[in-house]
Design a protein around this motif. Structure first.
Motif, short mmCIF file in Angstrom:
data_model
loop_
_atom_site.label_atom_id
_atom_site.label_comp_id
_atom_site.label_asym_id
_atom_site.label_seq_id
_atom_site.Cartn_x
_atom_site.Cartn_y
_atom_site.Cartn_z
N ARG A 51 0.86 -1.18 0.00
CA ARG A 51 0.00 0.00 0.00
C ARG A 51 0.90 1.22 0.00
NH1 ARG A 51 -5.19 1.21 -1.35
NH2 ARG A 51 -5.88 3.00 -0.18
N GLU A 52 0.64 2.14 -0.91
CA GLU A 52 1.45 3.34 -1.04
C GLU A 52 0.60 4.58 -0.73
OE1 GLU A 52 2.88 4.98 -5.04
OE2 GLU A 52 4.59 3.82 -4.28
N SER A 53 1.16 5.51 -0.02
CA SER A 53 0.55 6.81 0.28
C SER A 53 -0.63 6.75 1.24
CB SER A 53 0.13 7.52 -1.02
OG SER A 53 1.24 7.72 -1.85
N GLY A 54 -0.64 5.81 2.14
CA GLY A 54 -1.63 5.80 3.21
C GLY A 54 -2.95 5.14 2.91
N LYS A 55 -3.79 5.10 3.93
CA LYS A 55 -5.06 4.39 3.84
C LYS A 55 -6.11 5.13 3.03
CE LYS A 55 -4.59 1.86 8.16
NZ LYS A 55 -5.16 1.56 9.44
N ARG A 56 -6.26 6.40 3.26
CA ARG A 56 -7.37 7.13 2.65
C ARG A 56 -7.15 7.46 1.17
NH1 ARG A 56 -12.06 9.13 4.20
NH2 ARG A 56 -11.62 8.63 6.33
N ASN A 57 -6.00 8.00 0.83
CA ASN A 57 -5.75 8.44 -0.54
C ASN A 57 -4.69 7.61 -1.24
OD1 ASN A 57 -7.60 10.64 -0.45
ND2 ASN A 57 -6.14 11.72 0.83
N GLY A 58 -4.43 6.43 -0.72
CA GLY A 58 -3.36 5.61 -1.27
C GLY A 58 -3.79 4.76 -2.44
N LYS A 59 -2.85 3.93 -2.87
CA LYS A 59 -3.15 2.98 -3.94
C LYS A 59 -2.37 1.70 -3.68
CE LYS A 59 0.35 4.63 -7.16
NZ LYS A 59 0.61 5.04 -8.52
N TRP A 60 -2.85 0.64 -4.27
CA TRP A 60 -2.21 -0.65 -4.16
C TRP A 60 -1.17 -0.80 -5.25
CZ3 TRP A 60 -3.05 -3.34 0.08
CH2 TRP A 60 -4.24 -3.14 0.78
N ILE A 61 -0.04 -1.36 -4.89
CA ILE A 61 1.02 -1.66 -5.84
C ILE A 61 1.20 -3.18 -5.85
CG2 ILE A 61 3.45 -1.32 -6.45
CD1 ILE A 61 1.87 1.29 -6.37
N VAL A 62 1.05 -3.78 -7.04
CA VAL A 62 1.26 -5.22 -7.19
C VAL A 62 2.73 -5.42 -7.52
CG1 VAL A 62 0.64 -7.28 -8.49
CG2 VAL A 62 -1.12 -5.59 -7.91
N LEU A 63 3.41 -6.21 -6.70
CA LEU A 63 4.86 -6.38 -6.82
C LEU A 63 5.26 -7.61 -7.62
CD1 LEU A 63 5.71 -5.48 -3.13
CD2 LEU A 63 5.87 -3.99 -5.13
N ILE A 64 4.28 -8.39 -8.06
CA ILE A 64 4.59 -9.58 -8.84
C ILE A 64 3.82 -9.53 -10.15
CG2 ILE A 64 5.07 -11.04 -6.84
CD1 ILE A 64 2.27 -12.33 -7.42
N ASP A 65 4.29 -10.28 -11.10
CA ASP A 65 3.57 -10.45 -12.36
C ASP A 65 2.70 -11.67 -12.19
OD1 ASP A 65 2.68 -10.82 -14.91
OD2 ASP A 65 4.66 -11.09 -15.80
N ASN A 66 1.38 -11.49 -12.12
CA ASN A 66 0.51 -12.62 -11.81
C ASN A 66 0.49 -13.67 -12.91
OD1 ASN A 66 -1.08 -10.96 -13.41
ND2 ASN A 66 -2.96 -11.39 -12.30
#
Length: 70
Positions: A51-66
């Motif tokens: 999770r980047e930039s906190g809970k309220r205004n953040g976004k999810w970053i996927v670290l693997i190639d699914n």
């Protein structure tokens, strides 16, 4: 990598919409909000997402190639 189909569906949804809330994610993958909270914590601990930039205004970053997670 040990990922369940549920994990893969969560990762796919996060890739499609990195700003998705856990509540909306629960609806999308048809799981309870509590299950999503538990799963996202586990996926973060395993290093698959973050999770980047906190809970309220953040976004999810996927670290693997699914595509490699199968």
């Amino acid at each position: 990598m040990e990922l369940s189909l549920e994990d893969l569906s969560i990762i796919k949804a996060l890739k499609e919409n990195p700003q998705i809330t856990q509540k909306d994610l629960a609806v999308k993958v048809r799981k309870s909000e509590r299950s999503i909270k538990r799963k996202t914590v586990l996926l973060q601990e395993k290093g698959f997402i973050k999770r980047e930039s906190g809970k309220r205004n953040g976004k999810w970053i996927v670290l693997i190639d699914n595509s490699k997670a199968n």
